[in-house]
Design a protein around this motif. Structure first.
Motif, PDB file in Angstrom:
ATOM      1  N   LEU A  83     -29.195 -45.406 -21.818  1.00  0.00           N
ATOM      2  CA  LEU A  83     -29.143 -46.529 -20.899  1.00  0.00           C
ATOM      3  C   LEU A  83     -27.815 -46.571 -20.155  1.00  0.00           C
ATOM      4  O   LEU A  83     -27.771 -46.806 -18.939  1.00  0.00           O
ATOM      5  N   LEU A  84     -26.726 -46.318 -20.871  1.00  0.00           N
ATOM      6  CA  LEU A  84     -25.394 -46.374 -20.274  1.00  0.00           C
ATOM      7  C   LEU A  84     -25.229 -45.341 -19.171  1.00  0.00           C
ATOM      8  O   LEU A  84     -24.822 -45.665 -18.045  1.00  0.00           O
ATOM      9  N   TRP A  85     -25.566 -44.090 -19.445  1.00  0.00           N
ATOM     10  CA  TRP A  85     -25.319 -43.032 -18.471  1.00  0.00           C
ATOM     11  C   TRP A  85     -26.269 -43.092 -17.283  1.00  0.00           C
ATOM     12  O   TRP A  85     -25.895 -42.752 -16.158  1.00  0.00           O
ATOM     13  N   LYS A  86     -27.502 -43.531 -17.494  1.00  0.00           N
ATOM     14  CA  LYS A  86     -28.412 -43.732 -16.364  1.00  0.00           C
ATOM     15  C   LYS A  86     -27.901 -44.847 -15.458  1.00  0.00           C
ATOM     16  O   LYS A  86     -27.976 -44.750 -14.223  1.00  0.00           O
ATOM     17  N   SER A  87     -27.360 -45.895 -16.067  1.00  0.00           N
ATOM     18  CA  SER A  87     -26.827 -47.012 -15.289  1.00  0.00           C
ATOM     19  C   SER A  87     -25.573 -46.595 -14.522  1.00  0.00           C
ATOM     20  O   SER A  87     -25.381 -47.009 -13.376  1.00  0.00           O
ATOM     21  N   VAL A  88     -24.735 -45.796 -15.143  1.00  0.00           N
ATOM     22  CA  VAL A  88     -23.529 -45.302 -14.472  1.00  0.00           C
ATOM     23  C   VAL A  88     -23.905 -44.452 -13.261  1.00  0.00           C
ATOM     24  O   VAL A  88     -23.292 -44.561 -12.188  1.00  0.00           O
ATOM     25  N   LEU A  89     -24.918 -43.607 -13.405  1.00  0.00           N
ATOM     26  CA  LEU A  89     -25.367 -42.767 -12.291  1.00  0.00           C
ATOM     27  C   LEU A  89     -25.855 -43.633 -11.129  1.00  0.00           C
ATOM     28  O   LEU A  89     -25.496 -43.384  -9.960  1.00  0.00           O
ATOM     29  N   ALA A  90     -26.672 -44.648 -11.429  1.00  0.00           N
ATOM     30  CA  ALA A  90     -27.157 -45.552 -10.381  1.00  0.00           C
ATOM     31  C   ALA A  90     -25.996 -46.294  -9.723  1.00  0.00           C
ATOM     32  O   ALA A  90     -25.963 -46.470  -8.492  1.00  0.00           O
ATOM     33  N   TYR A  91     -25.022 -46.704 -10.522  1.00  0.00           N
ATOM     34  CA  TYR A  91     -23.835 -47.409 -10.020  1.00  0.00           C
ATOM     35  C   TYR A  91     -23.053 -46.521  -9.049  1.00  0.00           C
ATOM     36  O   TYR A  91     -22.653 -46.973  -7.962  1.00  0.00           O
ATOM     37  N   LEU A  92     -22.839 -45.264  -9.408  1.00  0.00           N
ATOM     38  CA  LEU A  92     -22.091 -44.339  -8.552  1.00  0.00           C
ATOM     39  C   LEU A  92     -22.848 -44.035  -7.264  1.00  0.00           C
ATOM     40  O   LEU A  92     -22.241 -43.919  -6.191  1.00  0.00           O
ATOM     41  N   LEU A  93     -24.170 -43.903  -7.355  1.00  0.00           N
ATOM     42  CA  LEU A  93     -24.973 -43.646  -6.155  1.00  0.00           C
ATOM     43  C   LEU A  93     -24.883 -44.808  -5.177  1.00  0.00           C
ATOM     44  O   LEU A  93     -24.764 -44.606  -3.959  1.00  0.00           O
ATOM     45  N   LEU A 151     -17.809 -38.327  -2.116  1.00  0.00           N
ATOM     46  CA  LEU A 151     -18.180 -38.349  -3.526  1.00  0.00           C
ATOM     47  C   LEU A 151     -16.940 -38.273  -4.409  1.00  0.00           C
ATOM     48  O   LEU A 151     -16.838 -38.982  -5.418  1.00  0.00           O
ATOM     49  N   THR A 152     -15.989 -37.436  -4.013  1.00  0.00           N
ATOM     50  CA  THR A 152     -14.734 -37.338  -4.758  1.00  0.00           C
ATOM     51  C   THR A 152     -13.992 -38.669  -4.743  1.00  0.00           C
ATOM     52  O   THR A 152     -13.454 -39.117  -5.758  1.00  0.00           O
ATOM     53  N   GLY A 153     -13.975 -39.314  -3.566  1.00  0.00           N
ATOM     54  CA  GLY A 153     -13.312 -40.612  -3.460  1.00  0.00           C
ATOM     55  C   GLY A 153     -13.970 -41.669  -4.322  1.00  0.00           C
ATOM     56  O   GLY A 153     -13.296 -42.483  -4.957  1.00  0.00           O
ATOM     57  N   VAL A 154     -15.308 -41.661  -4.359  1.00  0.00           N
ATOM     58  CA  VAL A 154     -16.049 -42.637  -5.179  1.00  0.00           C
ATOM     59  C   VAL A 154     -15.753 -42.439  -6.660  1.00  0.00           C
ATOM     60  O   VAL A 154     -15.460 -43.403  -7.381  1.00  0.00           O
ATOM     61  N   ILE A 155     -15.828 -41.196  -7.119  1.00  0.00           N
ATOM     62  CA  ILE A 155     -15.583 -40.915  -8.540  1.00  0.00           C
ATOM     63  C   ILE A 155     -14.145 -41.242  -8.919  1.00  0.00           C
ATOM     64  O   ILE A 155     -13.880 -41.892  -9.940  1.00  0.00           O
ATOM     65  N   PHE A 156     -13.195 -40.826  -8.073  1.00  0.00           N
ATOM     66  CA  PHE A 156     -11.776 -41.076  -8.348  1.00  0.00           C
ATOM     67  C   PHE A 156     -11.482 -42.576  -8.347  1.00  0.00           C
ATOM     68  O   PHE A 156     -10.783 -43.086  -9.233  1.00  0.00           O
ATOM     69  N   GLY A 157     -12.045 -43.301  -7.362  1.00  0.00           N
ATOM     70  CA  GLY A 157     -11.813 -44.742  -7.283  1.00  0.00           C
ATOM     71  C   GLY A 157     -12.357 -45.485  -8.485  1.00  0.00           C
ATOM     72  O   GLY A 157     -11.715 -46.391  -9.015  1.00  0.00           O
ATOM     73  N   VAL A 184      -7.024 -51.812  -6.873  1.00  0.00           N
ATOM     74  CA  VAL A 184      -6.760 -50.375  -7.049  1.00  0.00           C
ATOM     75  C   VAL A 184      -7.918 -49.550  -6.510  1.00  0.00           C
ATOM     76  O   VAL A 184      -7.729 -48.548  -5.805  1.00  0.00           O
ATOM     77  N   LYS A 185      -9.139 -49.980  -6.830  1.00  0.00           N
ATOM     78  CA  LYS A 185     -10.325 -49.259  -6.357  1.00  0.00           C
ATOM     79  C   LYS A 185     -10.448 -49.332  -4.841  1.00  0.00           C
ATOM     80  O   LYS A 185     -10.829 -48.344  -4.188  1.00  0.00           O
ATOM     81  N   PHE A 186     -10.101 -50.479  -4.249  1.00  0.00           N
ATOM     82  CA  PHE A 186     -10.175 -50.632  -2.791  1.00  0.00           C
ATOM     83  C   PHE A 186      -9.213 -49.683  -2.096  1.00  0.00           C
ATOM     84  O   PHE A 186      -9.569 -49.053  -1.086  1.00  0.00           O
ATOM     85  N   LEU A 187      -8.000 -49.573  -2.612  1.00  0.00           N
ATOM     86  CA  LEU A 187      -7.027 -48.656  -2.025  1.00  0.00           C
ATOM     87  C   LEU A 187      -7.511 -47.212  -2.096  1.00  0.00           C
ATOM     88  O   LEU A 187      -7.354 -46.439  -1.141  1.00  0.00           O
ATOM     89  N   ALA A 188      -8.117 -46.842  -3.234  1.00  0.00           N
ATOM     90  CA  ALA A 188      -8.658 -45.489  -3.374  1.00  0.00           C
ATOM     91  C   ALA A 188      -9.801 -45.258  -2.391  1.00  0.00           C
ATOM     92  O   ALA A 188      -9.910 -44.183  -1.787  1.00  0.00           O
ATOM     93  N   SER A 189     -10.663 -46.288  -2.206  1.00  0.00           N
ATOM     94  CA  SER A 189     -11.782 -46.166  -1.278  1.00  0.00           C
ATOM     95  C   SER A 189     -11.294 -46.052   0.158  1.00  0.00           C
ATOM     96  O   SER A 189     -11.835 -45.280   0.958  1.00  0.00           O
ATOM     97  N   GLN A 190     -10.253 -46.826   0.502  1.00  0.00           N
ATOM     98  CA  GLN A 190      -9.711 -46.751   1.852  1.00  0.00           C
ATOM     99  C   GLN A 190      -9.121 -45.374   2.132  1.00  0.00           C
ATOM    100  O   GLN A 190      -9.269 -44.827   3.225  1.00  0.00           O
TER     101      GLN A 190
END
Length: 244
Positions: free
Chosen positions: A90-100, A133-139, A230-236
């Motif tokens: 459940l955790l990893w499926k949810s994480v995948l959906a979250y990242l997508l 994708l790199t920015g999303v994962i890193f953020g 922190v996540k916003f700065l990484a996304s920007q």
């Protein structure tokens, strides 16, 4: 014969909680026969420990949208217990959906601010997607790292709840407002809607942390605001890189 259903007495642990006050409880209900159960009462507040057991799923969804703490207690302590669900799957499926969904958000923001003056080649498009994708994962890694360490340092919680998987589960499932990004795939909305969704996600994350850590709302809001900053700065930075 009585059956103490949904119990967590194994190894002397008490994983379930009263949704009203958060007091630990060993058994949520007693089942006398199929379809015939009796809900247990909390030993502290004397209320029914978890009325959501007999409610429709839509009632839980509405209460989550309304940010009711008892709905979050049911979700994290009683619904997603390791005895009743496959926690890892459940955790990893949810994480995948979250990242997508996060990737789609960055893609929408990037395309709304960038005009394509000429046809884009496949190689260029793949490079753009790789950068995003790199920015999303890193953020999100920075976001999780910030929440994890801020939670351990500034918030309090019952023993055994500070594992990174538990915190990850809390963050992912309390970000359910991200599902509204799917509507942007069907109907056209202004990109400002994304920031409204982000505000609701932060507020939901705050309530979820308050429920699971028993800390003040102010501290939980500060942790969520700092981590999302922190996540916003990484996304920007990711948007700047994709537009360069």
């Amino acid at each position: 014969m009585e059956d103490c259903g949904t119990t967590s007495e194994a190894e002397g642990t008490t994983d379930f909680r009263c949704v009203q006050c958060g007091f630990p409880i060993k058994t949520l209900y007693i089942q006398y026969s199929p379809g015939n159960i009796r809900l247990m009462r909390c030993g502290k507040c004397k209320s029914v420990a978890d009325e959501y057991i007999e409610c429709e799923l839509m009632i839980l969804v509405i209460d989550l949208i309304l940010h009711k703490p008892k709905a979050f207690r049911h979700l994290f302590y009683n619904m997603f217990s390791k005895e009743t669900v496959n926690f890892e799957s459940l955790l990893w499926k949810s994480v995948l959906a979250y990242l997508l969904l996060d990737f789609y958000k960055i893609w929408v923001l990037s395309t709304s601010e960038k005009e394509w003056s000429s046809p884009v080649g496949v190689a260029s498009l793949l490079l753009e997607f790789t950068k995003m994708l790199t920015g999303v994962i890193f953020g999100n890694l920075l976001f999780l790292f910030a929440v994890f360490h801020a939670t351990r340092k500034f918030l309090s919680a019952p023993a055994g709840f500070f594992g990174w998987k538990q915190i990850l589960l809390v963050l992912v499932f309390s970000s359910y407002f991200k599902i509204f990004l799917v509507a942007m795939m069907v109907w056209e909305f202004p990109s400002s809607v994304i920031f409204i969704i982000d505000i609701f996600v932060i507020s939901s994350n705050t309530v979820a942390l308050k429920v699971t850590t028993n800390s003040t709302m102010t501290r939980c809001l500060a942790v969520c605001a700092m981590a999302n900053g922190v996540k916003f700065l990484a996304s920007q930075n990711a948007l700047i890189v994709t537009q360069s």
